[in-house]
Scaffold this active site. Structure first.
Site, PDB file in Angstrom:
ATOM      1  N   TYR A  53      -3.574 -10.510  -0.252  1.00  0.00           N
ATOM      2  CA  TYR A  53      -5.021 -10.352  -0.878  1.00  0.00           C
ATOM      3  C   TYR A  53      -5.478  -9.455  -1.536  1.00  0.00           C
ATOM      4  O   TYR A  53      -6.187  -9.447  -2.683  1.00  0.00           O
ATOM      5  CB  TYR A  53      -5.893 -10.927   0.334  1.00  0.00           C
ATOM      6  CG  TYR A  53      -5.800 -12.382   0.685  1.00  0.00           C
ATOM      7  CD1 TYR A  53      -6.220 -13.315  -0.264  1.00  0.00           C
ATOM      8  CD2 TYR A  53      -5.500 -12.599   1.645  1.00  0.00           C
ATOM      9  CE1 TYR A  53      -6.215 -14.726   0.299  1.00  0.00           C
ATOM     10  CE2 TYR A  53      -5.469 -14.237   2.497  1.00  0.00           C
ATOM     11  CZ  TYR A  53      -5.829 -15.139   1.687  1.00  0.00           C
ATOM     12  OH  TYR A  53      -5.819 -16.241   1.918  1.00  0.00           O
ATOM     13  N   ASP A 111      -1.586   7.361   2.549  1.00  0.00           N
ATOM     14  CA  ASP A 111      -2.380   6.616   3.748  1.00  0.00           C
ATOM     15  C   ASP A 111      -3.848   6.680   3.567  1.00  0.00           C
ATOM     16  O   ASP A 111      -4.512   7.590   3.773  1.00  0.00           O
ATOM     17  CB  ASP A 111      -1.833   7.360   5.041  1.00  0.00           C
ATOM     18  CG  ASP A 111      -2.178   6.894   6.436  1.00  0.00           C
ATOM     19  OD1 ASP A 111      -3.057   5.770   6.366  1.00  0.00           O
ATOM     20  OD2 ASP A 111      -1.947   7.070   7.453  1.00  0.00           O
ATOM     21  N   TYR A 234      -6.097 -15.605  18.296  1.00  0.00           N
ATOM     22  CA  TYR A 234      -6.268 -15.229  17.057  1.00  0.00           C
ATOM     23  C   TYR A 234      -7.911 -14.887  17.181  1.00  0.00           C
ATOM     24  O   TYR A 234      -8.284 -13.697  17.542  1.00  0.00           O
ATOM     25  CB  TYR A 234      -6.170 -15.966  15.461  1.00  0.00           C
ATOM     26  CG  TYR A 234      -6.568 -14.967  14.454  1.00  0.00           C
ATOM     27  CD1 TYR A 234      -5.268 -14.523  13.777  1.00  0.00           C
ATOM     28  CD2 TYR A 234      -7.817 -14.417  13.784  1.00  0.00           C
ATOM     29  CE1 TYR A 234      -5.713 -13.565  12.720  1.00  0.00           C
ATOM     30  CE2 TYR A 234      -7.740 -13.628  12.896  1.00  0.00           C
ATOM     31  CZ  TYR A 234      -6.838 -13.262  12.349  1.00  0.00           C
ATOM     32  OH  TYR A 234      -6.971 -12.275  11.390  1.00  0.00           O
ATOM     33  N   VAL A 273       0.911 -17.238   4.332  1.00  0.00           N
ATOM     34  CA  VAL A 273       2.161 -16.602   4.911  1.00  0.00           C
ATOM     35  C   VAL A 273       2.201 -15.137   4.354  1.00  0.00           C
ATOM     36  O   VAL A 273       2.236 -14.823   3.281  1.00  0.00           O
ATOM     37  CB  VAL A 273       3.591 -17.180   4.199  1.00  0.00           C
ATOM     38  CG1 VAL A 273       4.771 -16.452   4.662  1.00  0.00           C
ATOM     39  CG2 VAL A 273       3.495 -18.871   4.816  1.00  0.00           C
ATOM     40  N   THR A 274       2.137 -14.218   5.341  1.00  0.00           N
ATOM     41  CA  THR A 274       2.459 -12.632   4.872  1.00  0.00           C
ATOM     42  C   THR A 274       3.293 -12.290   6.245  1.00  0.00           C
ATOM     43  O   THR A 274       3.517 -13.136   7.034  1.00  0.00           O
ATOM     44  CB  THR A 274       1.049 -12.068   4.835  1.00  0.00           C
ATOM     45  OG1 THR A 274       0.609 -11.991   6.108  1.00  0.00           O
ATOM     46  CG2 THR A 274       0.027 -12.449   3.849  1.00  0.00           C
TER      47      THR A 274
HETATM   48  P1  NAI Z   1      -0.408  -7.690   3.364  1.00  0.00           P
HETATM   49  O1  NAI Z   1       0.388  -7.042   4.166  1.00  0.00           O
HETATM   50  O2  NAI Z   1       0.218  -8.400   2.077  1.00  0.00           O
HETATM   51  O3  NAI Z   1      -1.200  -6.365   2.570  1.00  0.00           O
HETATM   52  C1  NAI Z   1      -1.613  -5.094   3.098  1.00  0.00           C
HETATM   53  C2  NAI Z   1      -2.018  -3.956   2.167  1.00  0.00           C
HETATM   54  O4  NAI Z   1      -2.328  -3.099   2.629  1.00  0.00           O
HETATM   55  C3  NAI Z   1      -0.602  -3.502   1.406  1.00  0.00           C
HETATM   56  O5  NAI Z   1      -0.838  -3.178   0.014  1.00  0.00           O
HETATM   57  C4  NAI Z   1      -0.195  -2.180   1.992  1.00  0.00           C
HETATM   58  O6  NAI Z   1       0.446  -1.438   1.111  1.00  0.00           O
HETATM   59  C5  NAI Z   1      -1.511  -1.861   2.343  1.00  0.00           C
HETATM   60  N1  NAI Z   1      -1.371  -0.567   3.603  1.00  0.00           N
HETATM   61  C6  NAI Z   1      -0.795  -0.859   4.475  1.00  0.00           C
HETATM   62  N2  NAI Z   1      -1.205   0.309   5.524  1.00  0.00           N
HETATM   63  C7  NAI Z   1      -1.723   1.297   4.717  1.00  0.00           C
HETATM   64  C8  NAI Z   1      -2.173   2.472   4.707  1.00  0.00           C
HETATM   65  N3  NAI Z   1      -2.052   3.336   5.849  1.00  0.00           N
HETATM   66  N4  NAI Z   1      -2.602   3.220   3.654  1.00  0.00           N
HETATM   67  C9  NAI Z   1      -2.903   2.237   2.609  1.00  0.00           C
HETATM   68  N5  NAI Z   1      -2.449   0.947   2.259  1.00  0.00           N
HETATM   69  C10 NAI Z   1      -1.913   0.644   3.377  1.00  0.00           C
HETATM   70  O7  NAI Z   1      -1.846  -8.292   3.975  1.00  0.00           O
HETATM   71  P2  NAI Z   1      -2.848  -9.339   3.750  1.00  0.00           P
HETATM   72  O8  NAI Z   1      -2.307 -10.736   4.439  1.00  0.00           O
HETATM   73  O9  NAI Z   1      -3.211  -9.450   2.303  1.00  0.00           O
HETATM   74  O10 NAI Z   1      -4.128  -8.935   4.319  1.00  0.00           O
HETATM   75  C11 NAI Z   1      -5.027  -8.179   3.839  1.00  0.00           C
HETATM   76  C12 NAI Z   1      -6.244  -8.631   4.545  1.00  0.00           C
HETATM   77  O11 NAI Z   1      -6.571  -9.877   4.677  1.00  0.00           O
HETATM   78  C13 NAI Z   1      -6.304  -8.060   5.876  1.00  0.00           C
HETATM   79  O12 NAI Z   1      -7.566  -7.671   6.395  1.00  0.00           O
HETATM   80  C14 NAI Z   1      -5.944  -9.644   6.882  1.00  0.00           C
HETATM   81  O13 NAI Z   1      -6.481  -9.605   7.997  1.00  0.00           O
HETATM   82  C15 NAI Z   1      -6.893 -10.318   5.645  1.00  0.00           C
HETATM   83  N6  NAI Z   1      -6.365 -11.877   6.183  1.00  0.00           N
HETATM   84  C16 NAI Z   1      -5.215 -12.292   5.937  1.00  0.00           C
HETATM   85  C17 NAI Z   1      -4.960 -13.681   5.909  1.00  0.00           C
HETATM   86  C18 NAI Z   1      -3.640 -14.246   5.901  1.00  0.00           C
HETATM   87  O14 NAI Z   1      -3.458 -15.161   6.409  1.00  0.00           O
HETATM   88  N7  NAI Z   1      -2.576 -13.423   5.461  1.00  0.00           N
HETATM   89  C19 NAI Z   1      -6.019 -14.596   6.202  1.00  0.00           C
HETATM   90  C20 NAI Z   1      -7.558 -14.166   6.454  1.00  0.00           C
HETATM   91  C21 NAI Z   1      -7.646 -12.666   5.986  1.00  0.00           C
END
Ligand code: NAI
EC number: 1.3.1.44
Length: 396
Positions: A53, A111, A234, A273-274
């Site tokens: 996202y 970080d 969840y 999917v992630t």
């Molecule tokens: P993702 O794993 O694809 O992206 C996470 C990002 O955070 C990546 O760019 C990664 O490099 C960065 N990251 C991780 N640790 C870090 C750190 N210590 N410092 C700097 N950057 C860091 O995850 P996704 O799924 O896009 O999740 C993003 C948000 O969206 C989260 O809050 C998640 O809960 C929320 N979300 C996700 C859904 C899903 O189905 N995947 C649904 C609704 C909300």
């Protein structure tokens, strides 16, 4: 090197440079094929900008609104034997495409929980942009290391009692029962520390104290609610406790920064999917059934469709469209009554034997491998490629 997928548990330890680039290009092309967002943000900071996202938010802001973007990522470059992480390749490609279109894009790899990275970002905003008008917090992390040396690890467990339901084992494509044990109070607390609102709030404070948040800026963080079948694990589980804290943080931020005119929103997004969602019990079976139905109904979206729709149709419109709690609801199609009643029906009949008929297992794997740049149309996977990739704004 000829790069092939190497999976270990829920992760793929390799990523394909050309595939990741094609993935980013596809997302940019999608946004460019849509109408430009009128009155969108112009100077944007995205934390977690390399995948999922966060990347889709950065692409929508840059190519849909013409915004300058600063991204914070936590990724690994290639070394001689190992490919870079997908997020590294995505970011290298994003910066290259942004430059081609004359868009400012710089990235900080470090970080985001640390004070040092917050300061680095503030210095960069001061130097290049002056102030930002949108701050997206899209971090998904398994742990948080605080500046005092304490490390918190998040868990994906229930709260209260253990919970049993069916799930899919994606390694064997079988449906079976799983029991999820409850988290201890300490585990819930640690999960809230990692995925709750504290660090989002710390960022807003640091940006505001430094004077780099523009008057009437917007800040966004992402959440998930989902249907009742996933609630024990969840919404009412340890991760849900963190998401409730994230929501409470948005309420507090709106109050605390009223004079600045800051608007803090939670956007409740669709289940996709992630790497993180694959690790949550029960949820993968729900996602595969949901994908099947939403694709059949012609309403399936990925991250880029969701984030573009958020910018164009929910947020940057004269009056943002929010629910009673003030949240943006990008899960509106997922939660439609006709979708959820069909999910319930299929859920009660799904077995290993009819799994492929009721659930989009192939779509799941397509998305899973796609995240790492594999299985993308038009990419030559037999080609010997140079695995090194430079992110133009990151010094070597
Ligand atoms: P993702 O794993 O694809 O992206 C996470 C990002 O955070 C990546 O760019 C990664 O490099 C960065 N990251 C991780 N640790 C870090 C750190 N210590 N410092 C700097 N950057 C860091 O995850 P996704 O799924 O896009 O999740 C993003 C948000 O969206 C989260 O809050 C998640 O809960 C929320 N979300 C996700 C859904 C899903 O189905 N995947 C649904 C609704 C909300």
């Amino acid at each position: 090197m000829i790069v092939t997928p190497k999976t270990r548990g829920f992760i793929c330890t390799t990523a394909h440079k050309d595939g990741c680039k094609a993935n980013v290009k596809r997302q940019i092309d999608y946004v460019k094929s849509q109408p430009k967002v009128e009155n969108g943000p112009k100077k944007v900071l995205v934390i977690g900008a390399s995948t999922g996202y966060g990347l889709a938010s950065r692409i929508s802001a840059a190519f849909g609104c013409g915004a300058a973007t600063i991204g914070v990522i936590f990724d690994k470059p290639a070394d001689r034997k190992r490919t870079a992480s997908a997020g590294w390749y995505n970011t290298a490609a994003f910066e290259e495409f942004a430059a081609q279109d004359g868009l400012y894009a710089k990235t900080i790899n470090g970080d985001a929980f640390s004070g040092a990275v917050k300061q680095q970002v503030i210095d960069l905003i001061r130097q290049d942009l002056g102030q930002i008008d949108l701050f997206v917090y899209s971090l998904a992390a398994p742990r948080r290391k605080c500046d005092d040396g304490t490390t918190y690890t998040s868990v994906l467990k229930t709260t209260g009692e253990s919970y049993t339901n069916i799930t899919v084992d994606l390694a064997t494509n079988t449906v079976g029962e799983v029991t999820v044990e409850p988290a201890t109070p300490e585990e819930v607390e640690a999960t809230v520390k990692v995925m709750g609102g504290e660090d989002w709030s710390d960022w807003v404070k640091a940006l505001s104290d430094a004077g780099v948040l523009a008057q009437n800026a917007i800040t966004l963080a992402y959440s998930y609610i989902g249907p009742k079948i996933t609630w024990p694990i969840y919404y009412n589980g340890s991760i849900g406790a963190a998401k409730k804290d994230l929501y409470q943080t948005s309420v507090k931020l709106n109050e605390q920064y009223k004079d600045l005119g800051l608007k803090a929103y939670i956007s409740v997004n669709k289940a996709l999917v992630t790497q993180a969602s694959a690790a949550i019990p029960v949820v993968p079976l729900y996602i595969t059934i949901l994908y099947k139905l939403m694709k059949q109904m012609g309403i399936h979206e990925g991250c880029i469709e969701q984030m573009y729709r958020m910018f164009a149709q929910k947020l940057y419109i004269p009056t943002p469209e929010v629910d009673e709690q003030g949240q943006l609801r990008l899960d509106d199609w997922e939660m439609r009554e006709d979708v959820q009643s069909k999910v319930d029906e299929l859920w009660s009949h799904v077995t290993t034997e009819n799994l492929k008929e009721y659930a989009d297992i192939d779509g799941y794997w397509e998305d899973f491998y796609g995240m790492f740049g594999f299985g993308i149309d038009g990419v030559d996977y037999d080609k010997d490629i140079d695995i090194e990739a430079k992110i133009p704004s990151i010094p070597e």
